[in-house]
Design a protein around this motif. Structure first.
Motif, short mmCIF file in Angstrom:
data_model
loop_
_atom_site.label_atom_id
_atom_site.label_comp_id
_atom_site.label_asym_id
_atom_site.label_seq_id
_atom_site.Cartn_x
_atom_site.Cartn_y
_atom_site.Cartn_z
N ASN A 73 2.65 -6.62 7.82
CA ASN A 73 1.52 -7.02 7.72
C ASN A 73 0.98 -6.40 9.01
O ASN A 73 -0.34 -5.90 9.07
CB ASN A 73 1.11 -8.24 7.46
CG ASN A 73 -0.40 -8.50 7.19
OD1 ASN A 73 -0.74 -8.03 6.33
ND2 ASN A 73 -0.79 -9.74 7.72
N LEU A 76 0.34 -2.76 9.04
CA LEU A 76 -0.93 -2.43 8.34
C LEU A 76 -1.98 -2.45 9.11
O LEU A 76 -3.01 -1.59 9.09
CB LEU A 76 -0.95 -3.34 6.96
CG LEU A 76 -2.16 -2.85 5.98
CD1 LEU A 76 -2.32 -1.38 5.72
CD2 LEU A 76 -2.22 -3.62 4.66
N SER A 80 -4.67 0.63 10.12
CA SER A 80 -6.14 0.26 10.01
C SER A 80 -6.88 0.54 11.18
O SER A 80 -8.05 1.21 11.02
CB SER A 80 -6.32 -0.92 9.23
OG SER A 80 -5.62 -1.05 8.01
N ASN A 94 -4.24 7.41 4.27
CA ASN A 94 -4.00 7.36 2.84
C ASN A 94 -2.61 7.96 2.57
O ASN A 94 -2.16 7.62 1.54
CB ASN A 94 -5.07 8.10 1.99
CG ASN A 94 -6.46 7.36 2.29
OD1 ASN A 94 -6.47 6.20 2.33
ND2 ASN A 94 -7.45 8.33 2.14
N GLU A 97 -0.47 4.53 4.06
CA GLU A 97 -0.84 3.15 3.41
C GLU A 97 -0.13 2.67 2.36
O GLU A 97 0.46 1.74 2.23
CB GLU A 97 -2.30 3.15 3.38
CG GLU A 97 -2.81 1.67 3.10
CD GLU A 97 -2.78 1.37 1.62
OE1 GLU A 97 -2.59 0.14 1.35
OE2 GLU A 97 -2.95 2.40 0.57
N PRO A 98 -0.02 3.67 1.37
CA PRO A 98 0.70 3.18 -0.02
C PRO A 98 2.26 2.66 0.43
O PRO A 98 2.59 1.80 -0.13
CB PRO A 98 0.66 4.44 -0.75
CG PRO A 98 -0.46 5.08 -0.58
CD PRO A 98 -0.33 4.88 1.09
N GLU A 99 2.94 3.41 1.26
CA GLU A 99 4.14 2.99 1.74
C GLU A 99 4.32 1.53 2.42
O GLU A 99 5.28 0.74 1.94
CB GLU A 99 4.65 3.88 2.56
CG GLU A 99 5.06 5.21 1.82
CD GLU A 99 5.90 6.13 2.90
OE1 GLU A 99 6.81 5.64 3.65
OE2 GLU A 99 5.37 7.42 2.73
N SER A 101 2.08 -0.78 2.01
CA SER A 101 1.56 -1.75 1.05
C SER A 101 2.76 -2.04 0.02
O SER A 101 2.99 -3.13 -0.54
CB SER A 101 0.51 -1.19 0.18
OG SER A 101 -0.63 -1.11 1.28
N GLU A 102 3.44 -0.97 -0.41
CA GLU A 102 4.75 -1.30 -1.22
C GLU A 102 5.76 -2.12 -0.54
O GLU A 102 6.34 -2.94 -1.29
CB GLU A 102 5.41 0.14 -1.67
CG GLU A 102 6.42 -0.11 -2.65
CD GLU A 102 7.02 1.44 -3.28
OE1 GLU A 102 7.86 1.26 -3.99
OE2 GLU A 102 6.81 2.34 -2.60
N ILE A 104 5.41 -4.27 1.49
CA ILE A 104 4.70 -5.71 1.63
C ILE A 104 5.11 -6.50 0.35
O ILE A 104 5.28 -7.72 0.15
CB ILE A 104 3.33 -5.83 1.92
CG1 ILE A 104 3.09 -5.27 3.43
CG2 ILE A 104 2.71 -7.08 1.71
CD1 ILE A 104 1.80 -5.06 3.97
N LYS A 105 4.66 -5.61 -0.76
CA LYS A 105 4.79 -6.10 -2.14
C LYS A 105 6.38 -6.52 -2.45
O LYS A 105 6.58 -7.42 -3.09
CB LYS A 105 4.38 -5.18 -3.32
CG LYS A 105 2.95 -5.18 -3.20
CD LYS A 105 2.28 -4.10 -4.33
CE LYS A 105 0.51 -3.97 -4.05
NZ LYS A 105 0.28 -2.84 -4.87
#
Length: 117
Positions: A73, A76, A80, A94, A97-99, A101-102, A104-105
């Motif tokens: 977190n 990220l 940002s 961009n 960021e998907p990496e 975020s994944e 984190i999920k």
């Protein structure tokens, strides 16, 4: 990385990207403060996941993953901040960021699964 979980593989791969981004920020942008924070938090994720392999208990395992989640977190946040301060472009943000975020999920899901045991 043979016989590693997807989380281990993804966090290691992400750490390598963070190292490359750090080098770029240092060499091309002469950005030293945020890049150091990003390097620390971005590489800590995988280190904590690796450390959890030898957890002493389920609670210790959850604790390591929870700290990894906090580091993700924070990473990220730094990414940002770099984007919004124009140290990296929207395209660069961009791309990575998907990496994060994944990760984190995956960490949230793993922690929930571990807590239900």
């Amino acid at each position: 990385m043979i016989n590693k979980t997807p989380l281990q593989v993804k966090s290691y791969s992400f750490a390598l990207r963070i190292i490359k981004l750090n080098k770029y920020l240092l060499n091309k942008k002469k950005e030293f403060v945020i890049s150091k924070q990003l390097l620390r938090s971005g590489t800590a994720i995988g280190a904590l996941i690796k450390e959890a392999e030898f957890a002493q208990s389920n609670a210790d395992y959850i604790s390591k993953f929870s700290i990894a989640l906090k580091e993700a977190n924070e990473t990220l946040y730094w990414l940002s901040l770099l984007k919004d301060s124009n140290e990296i472009t929207n395209k660069e943000f961009n791309s990575i960021e998907p990496e994060i975020s994944e990760l984190i999920k995956l960490l949230v899901s793993s922690i929930k699964t571990l807590k239900s045991k």
